[in-house]
Design a protein around this motif. Structure first.
Motif, PDB file in Angstrom:
ATOM      1  N   PRO A  87       0.874  -1.159  -0.047  1.00  0.00           N
ATOM      2  CA  PRO A  87      -0.064   0.085  -0.030  1.00  0.00           C
ATOM      3  C   PRO A  87       0.808   1.323  -0.114  1.00  0.00           C
ATOM      4  CG  PRO A  87      -1.005  -1.538   1.494  1.00  0.00           C
ATOM      5  CD  PRO A  87       0.490  -2.156   1.255  1.00  0.00           C
ATOM      6  N   VAL A  88       1.872   1.316   0.813  1.00  0.00           N
ATOM      7  CA  VAL A  88       2.783   2.448   0.938  1.00  0.00           C
ATOM      8  C   VAL A  88       3.420   2.582  -0.491  1.00  0.00           C
ATOM      9  CG1 VAL A  88       4.731   3.364   1.829  1.00  0.00           C
ATOM     10  CG2 VAL A  88       3.137   2.643   3.180  1.00  0.00           C
ATOM     11  N   ALA A  89       3.758   1.464  -1.148  1.00  0.00           N
ATOM     12  CA  ALA A  89       4.489   1.850  -2.529  1.00  0.00           C
ATOM     13  C   ALA A  89       3.526   2.174  -3.312  1.00  0.00           C
ATOM     14  CB  ALA A  89       4.968   0.343  -2.662  1.00  0.00           C
ATOM     15  N   ALA A  90       2.201   1.741  -3.389  1.00  0.00           N
ATOM     16  CA  ALA A  90       1.386   2.533  -4.358  1.00  0.00           C
ATOM     17  C   ALA A  90       1.175   3.892  -4.081  1.00  0.00           C
ATOM     18  CB  ALA A  90       0.078   1.701  -4.239  1.00  0.00           C
ATOM     19  N   LEU A  91       1.264   4.033  -2.994  1.00  0.00           N
ATOM     20  CA  LEU A  91       0.802   5.524  -2.459  1.00  0.00           C
ATOM     21  C   LEU A  91       2.162   6.637  -2.956  1.00  0.00           C
ATOM     22  CD1 LEU A  91      -0.638   6.977   0.880  1.00  0.00           C
ATOM     23  CD2 LEU A  91       1.761   7.728   0.129  1.00  0.00           C
ATOM     24  N   LEU A  92       3.092   5.984  -2.912  1.00  0.00           N
ATOM     25  CA  LEU A  92       4.423   6.798  -3.128  1.00  0.00           C
ATOM     26  C   LEU A  92       4.729   6.950  -4.735  1.00  0.00           C
ATOM     27  CD1 LEU A  92       7.334   5.186  -1.086  1.00  0.00           C
ATOM     28  CD2 LEU A  92       5.836   7.283  -0.580  1.00  0.00           C
ATOM     29  N   LYS A  93       4.073   5.995  -5.487  1.00  0.00           N
ATOM     30  CA  LYS A  93       4.060   6.161  -7.068  1.00  0.00           C
ATOM     31  C   LYS A  93       2.920   7.138  -7.140  1.00  0.00           C
ATOM     32  CE  LYS A  93       5.645   1.435  -7.651  1.00  0.00           C
ATOM     33  NZ  LYS A  93       5.243   0.022  -8.239  1.00  0.00           N
ATOM     34  N   ALA A  94       1.809   7.129  -6.527  1.00  0.00           N
ATOM     35  CA  ALA A  94       0.689   7.979  -6.789  1.00  0.00           C
ATOM     36  C   ALA A  94       0.980   9.459  -6.748  1.00  0.00           C
ATOM     37  CB  ALA A  94      -0.820   7.696  -6.100  1.00  0.00           C
ATOM     38  N   ILE A  95       1.850   9.704  -5.678  1.00  0.00           N
ATOM     39  CA  ILE A  95       2.233  10.996  -5.310  1.00  0.00           C
ATOM     40  C   ILE A  95       3.447  11.555  -6.282  1.00  0.00           C
ATOM     41  CG2 ILE A  95       3.135  12.802  -3.608  1.00  0.00           C
ATOM     42  CD1 ILE A  95       2.036  11.270  -1.328  1.00  0.00           C
ATOM     43  N   SER A  96       4.216  10.771  -6.398  1.00  0.00           N
ATOM     44  CA  SER A  96       5.349  10.864  -7.495  1.00  0.00           C
ATOM     45  C   SER A  96       6.140  12.294  -6.867  1.00  0.00           C
ATOM     46  CB  SER A  96       5.175  10.737  -8.814  1.00  0.00           C
ATOM     47  OG  SER A  96       5.856  10.913  -9.551  1.00  0.00           O
ATOM     48  N   THR A  97       6.229  13.157  -7.783  1.00  0.00           N
ATOM     49  CA  THR A  97       6.959  14.344  -7.563  1.00  0.00           C
ATOM     50  C   THR A  97       5.968  15.522  -7.187  1.00  0.00           C
ATOM     51  OG1 THR A  97       7.191  14.710  -9.862  1.00  0.00           O
ATOM     52  CG2 THR A  97       9.235  13.583  -8.898  1.00  0.00           C
ATOM     53  N   ASN A  98       4.817  15.059  -7.077  1.00  0.00           N
ATOM     54  CA  ASN A  98       3.906  16.237  -6.840  1.00  0.00           C
ATOM     55  C   ASN A  98       3.592  16.518  -5.332  1.00  0.00           C
ATOM     56  OD1 ASN A  98       3.068  16.291  -9.671  1.00  0.00           O
ATOM     57  ND2 ASN A  98       2.321  14.555  -9.471  1.00  0.00           N
ATOM     58  N   ALA A  99       2.582  17.285  -5.053  1.00  0.00           N
ATOM     59  CA  ALA A  99       2.194  17.585  -3.747  1.00  0.00           C
ATOM     60  C   ALA A  99       0.720  17.416  -3.832  1.00  0.00           C
ATOM     61  CB  ALA A  99       2.482  18.959  -3.125  1.00  0.00           C
ATOM     62  N   LEU A 100       0.102  16.487  -3.330  1.00  0.00           N
ATOM     63  CA  LEU A 100      -1.299  16.083  -3.324  1.00  0.00           C
ATOM     64  C   LEU A 100      -1.902  16.284  -2.260  1.00  0.00           C
ATOM     65  CD1 LEU A 100      -0.954  13.275  -5.814  1.00  0.00           C
ATOM     66  CD2 LEU A 100      -1.190  15.460  -6.407  1.00  0.00           C
ATOM     67  N   SER A 101      -3.376  16.501  -2.379  1.00  0.00           N
ATOM     68  CA  SER A 101      -4.340  16.062  -1.162  1.00  0.00           C
ATOM     69  C   SER A 101      -4.644  15.092  -0.826  1.00  0.00           C
ATOM     70  CB  SER A 101      -5.527  17.434  -1.327  1.00  0.00           C
ATOM     71  OG  SER A 101      -6.328  16.514  -2.473  1.00  0.00           O
ATOM     72  N   THR A 102      -5.258  14.739   0.135  1.00  0.00           N
ATOM     73  CA  THR A 102      -6.150  13.415   0.552  1.00  0.00           C
ATOM     74  C   THR A 102      -6.817  12.906  -0.530  1.00  0.00           C
ATOM     75  OG1 THR A 102      -5.703  13.606   2.918  1.00  0.00           O
ATOM     76  CG2 THR A 102      -7.305  12.107   2.278  1.00  0.00           C
ATOM     77  N   LYS A 103      -7.866  13.790  -0.883  1.00  0.00           N
ATOM     78  CA  LYS A 103      -8.805  13.448  -1.880  1.00  0.00           C
ATOM     79  C   LYS A 103      -8.017  12.972  -3.331  1.00  0.00           C
ATOM     80  CE  LYS A 103     -12.853  15.346  -4.418  1.00  0.00           C
ATOM     81  NZ  LYS A 103     -13.605  16.443  -4.283  1.00  0.00           N
ATOM     82  N   GLU A 104      -6.964  13.961  -3.506  1.00  0.00           N
ATOM     83  CA  GLU A 104      -6.402  13.426  -5.007  1.00  0.00           C
ATOM     84  C   GLU A 104      -5.622  12.142  -4.889  1.00  0.00           C
ATOM     85  OE1 GLU A 104      -5.504  18.308  -6.229  1.00  0.00           O
ATOM     86  OE2 GLU A 104      -4.006  17.217  -5.013  1.00  0.00           O
ATOM     87  N   ILE A 105      -4.825  11.746  -3.641  1.00  0.00           N
ATOM     88  CA  ILE A 105      -4.216  10.709  -3.542  1.00  0.00           C
ATOM     89  C   ILE A 105      -5.385   9.677  -3.506  1.00  0.00           C
ATOM     90  CG2 ILE A 105      -2.856   9.049  -2.047  1.00  0.00           C
ATOM     91  CD1 ILE A 105      -1.655  11.901  -0.924  1.00  0.00           C
ATOM     92  N   MET A 106      -6.268   9.644  -3.017  1.00  0.00           N
ATOM     93  CA  MET A 106      -7.259   8.547  -2.864  1.00  0.00           C
ATOM     94  C   MET A 106      -7.935   8.297  -4.337  1.00  0.00           C
ATOM     95  SD  MET A 106      -9.192   9.155   0.696  1.00  0.00           S
ATOM     96  CE  MET A 106     -10.564   7.964   0.519  1.00  0.00           C
ATOM     97  N   GLN A 107      -8.188   9.301  -5.095  1.00  0.00           N
ATOM     98  CA  GLN A 107      -8.736   9.153  -6.447  1.00  0.00           C
ATOM     99  C   GLN A 107      -7.573   8.483  -7.277  1.00  0.00           C
ATOM    100  OE1 GLN A 107      -9.524  13.386  -7.548  1.00  0.00           O
ATOM    101  NE2 GLN A 107     -11.642  13.050  -6.808  1.00  0.00           N
ATOM    102  N   ALA A 108      -6.279   8.921  -6.957  1.00  0.00           N
ATOM    103  CA  ALA A 108      -5.370   8.172  -7.909  1.00  0.00           C
ATOM    104  C   ALA A 108      -5.156   6.734  -7.538  1.00  0.00           C
ATOM    105  CB  ALA A 108      -3.878   8.898  -7.621  1.00  0.00           C
TER     106      ALA A 108
END
Length: 338
Positions: A267-288
């Motif tokens: 799960p953490v690996a998936a989260l890191l890939k979703a954020i990548s080099t961006n700065a995202l909100s909780t909603k944006e990360i969950m959508q990704a």
């Protein structure tokens, strides 16, 4: 007056309970053999912090897992002094568990003192007035009169000392009875959950390090509903069934999690890939991540990533800010681009 030796809490062992007890016992048999190696001191501490944060969040403490971790590590944080004191007290109480016996009044009162020191004047003393429990403006439970509390607790602890009931069941009953009796002016929920963990620890020591409180926090509405149903029927059975299910869920999660905490979990690996080099909100990360259940996201993705410093808040001093974003730390970026 009911003598302690004659007291019997009202409950019925149902087929659902028997099934859960069998499943939990079987899972514990498989899990305990691995847990001594898998639950490193670091993971045990992390799970304890999760338990503390979840138990306090149920009582409306707003500190995040990251902030609770910082408090326990002795770091300064921006937070309400009472909430910081609650964290310090809870950690001290969970650490003191090995010195307490669940059926001893002295230990029960000592635990309350540890949990509530510097928070209430009546720490370690039973309440002196009558009390009702409200949800909003609705009275959901009227606790027994204050003058009955010493006898009710004495009866409960005597039953606990002598019962032949399975510890999984007796721990649930004790938890419920503490909430029903409401022996203290404050801190009843906290000590009810702590005392159940203490009873479970004496059955299987490893259960002291499984964050059952996190499951209760994520199913908080069901927790309160089961308490209300038990009150309505004057029978602890609905609450026992709920708590056994929560314990089973916690053991299941522990048995399927990655024990190697120095590695990034899936799960953490998936989260890191979703954020990548961006700065995202909780909603944006969950959508990704295509997630819709916020408690699952917090528990399996966000909190572990924050706790192990894979990500950080863009506004660390205001963790609940509506404009909060999350970005990878240097450690997270190094993992993303080895």
């Amino acid at each position: 007056m009911v003598k302690p030796a004659d007291y019997q809490p009202p409950y019925t062992v149902t087929p659902a309970m028997v099934s859960d007890i069998a499943e939990i016992s079987e899972m514990m048999g498989r899990y305990t053999a691995l847990a001594e190696q898998a639950l490193t001191p670091r993971l045990r501490r992390a799970n304890r912090i999760r338990s503390i944060q979840a138990s306090l969040e149920i009582e409306n403490n707003t500190l995040t897992l990251e902030q609770v971790t910082a408090v326990i590590e002795g770091k300064r944080i921006l937070g309400h002094p009472r909430e910081i004191q609650e964290v310090q007290n809870a950690f001290a109480a969970y650490e003191a568990m090995p010195t307490w016996r669940a059926s001893e009044k002295h230990d029960f009162l000592a635990a309350h003192k540890t949990l509530m020191q510097s928070l209430v004047n009546e720490a370690r003393h039973y309440r002196s007035g009558d009390v009702g429990i409200f949800r909003g403006e609705q009275l959901v439970h009227m606790a027994p009169p204050a003058d009955r509390v010493p006898t009710l607790i004495a009866n409960l602890l005597a039953w606990l000392k002598n019962t032949a009931e399975h510890p999984l069941v007796s721990s649930c009953i004790c938890h419920y009875e503490i909430e029903f009796i409401h022996p203290f002016a404050d801190g009843n929920g906290r000590i009810g959950r702590l005392w159940q963990t203490l009873i479970l620890k004496h059955w299987k020591p490893i259960l002291a390090y499984l964050p059952i409180e996190s499951v209760v926090r994520d199913r908080q509405n069901d927790y309160y509903q089961s308490l209300a149903l038990a009150d309505q029927h004057a029978d602890a059975t609905p609450f026992i069934e709920f708590m056994l299910n929560a314990i089973k869920e916690a053991v299941e999660e522990a048995g399927t999690s990655d024990p190697v905490t120095d590695l990034v979990t899936d799960p953490v690996a998936a989260l890191l890939k979703a954020i990548s080099t961006n700065a995202l909100s909780t909603k944006e990360i969950m959508q990704a991540l295509n997630l819709s259940h916020r408690p699952t996201f917090r528990k399996n993705y966000l909190y572990p990533a924050l706790q192990d410093s894979w990500i950080e808040r863009t506004q660390p001093d205001t963790p609940t800010s509506p404009t909060q974003r999350y970005r990878l730390t240097r450690k997270g970026l190094t993992w993303l681009k080895p």
